[in-house]
Design an enzyme around this catalytic site. Structure first.
Site, PDB file in Angstrom:
ATOM      1  N   ARG A  18      -8.288  -3.005   2.577  1.00 27.04           N
ATOM      2  CA  ARG A  18      -8.618  -1.599   2.864  1.00 27.04           C
ATOM      3  C   ARG A  18      -9.974  -1.217   2.290  1.00 27.04           C
ATOM      4  O   ARG A  18     -10.803  -0.619   2.987  1.00 27.04           O
ATOM      5  CB  ARG A  18      -7.533  -0.661   2.324  1.00 27.04           C
ATOM      6  CG  ARG A  18      -6.232  -0.732   3.097  1.00 27.04           C
ATOM      7  CD  ARG A  18      -5.177   0.136   2.470  1.00 27.04           C
ATOM      8  NE  ARG A  18      -4.942  -0.309   1.096  1.00 27.04           N
ATOM      9  CZ  ARG A  18      -4.252   0.361   0.192  1.00 27.04           C
ATOM     10  NH1 ARG A  18      -3.738   1.536   0.486  1.00 27.04           N
ATOM     11  NH2 ARG A  18      -4.059  -0.112  -1.013  1.00 27.04           N
ATOM     12  N   ASN A  36      -2.385   0.721   4.754  1.00 24.94           N
ATOM     13  CA  ASN A  36      -1.421  -0.364   4.827  1.00 24.94           C
ATOM     14  C   ASN A  36      -0.223   0.100   5.639  1.00 24.94           C
ATOM     15  O   ASN A  36       0.165   1.269   5.570  1.00 24.94           O
ATOM     16  CB  ASN A  36      -0.935  -0.759   3.432  1.00 24.94           C
ATOM     17  CG  ASN A  36      -1.938  -1.596   2.677  1.00 24.94           C
ATOM     18  OD1 ASN A  36      -2.859  -2.165   3.246  1.00 24.94           O
ATOM     19  ND2 ASN A  36      -1.757  -1.680   1.364  1.00 24.94           N
TER      20      ASN A  36
END
Length: 89
Positions: A18, A36
């Site tokens: 990320r 996520n």
């Protein structure tokens, strides 16, 4: 400008995917978000030019060094304008 949803599957959680995606998207001038998924994938929605998306898609196919990307699924979305590129938790 176009908005695209990406789903990245493989070993993509616990490898700074990320944060690395946020840095890459910002470097390309894209806006949007990344998060996520409960099933172990990473999902992101990004808005930018076709050229910016092409560069991001190429990067997503490999990801950061510790990641193992098995598949990237791209879906066109209605245009959404974002302020910046965020990590959603």
């Amino acid at each position: 400008m176009q908005t695209t949803r990406y789903r990245v599957e493989g070993k993509v959680q616990g490898v700074y995917f990320r944060a690395s995606t946020q840095r890459e998207a910002q470097a390309q001038g894209l806006t949007g978000w990344v998060c996520n998924c409960e099933d172990g994938a990473v999902e992101l929605v990004a808005t930018g030019t076709a050229q910016q998306h092409a560069k991001l898609a190429a990067w997503l196919a490999c990801g950061p060094p510790m990641a193992r990307v098995d598949r990237v699924i791209q879906t066109d979305e209605p245009l959404v304008l974002f302020d910046g590129f965020d990590i959603h938790y």
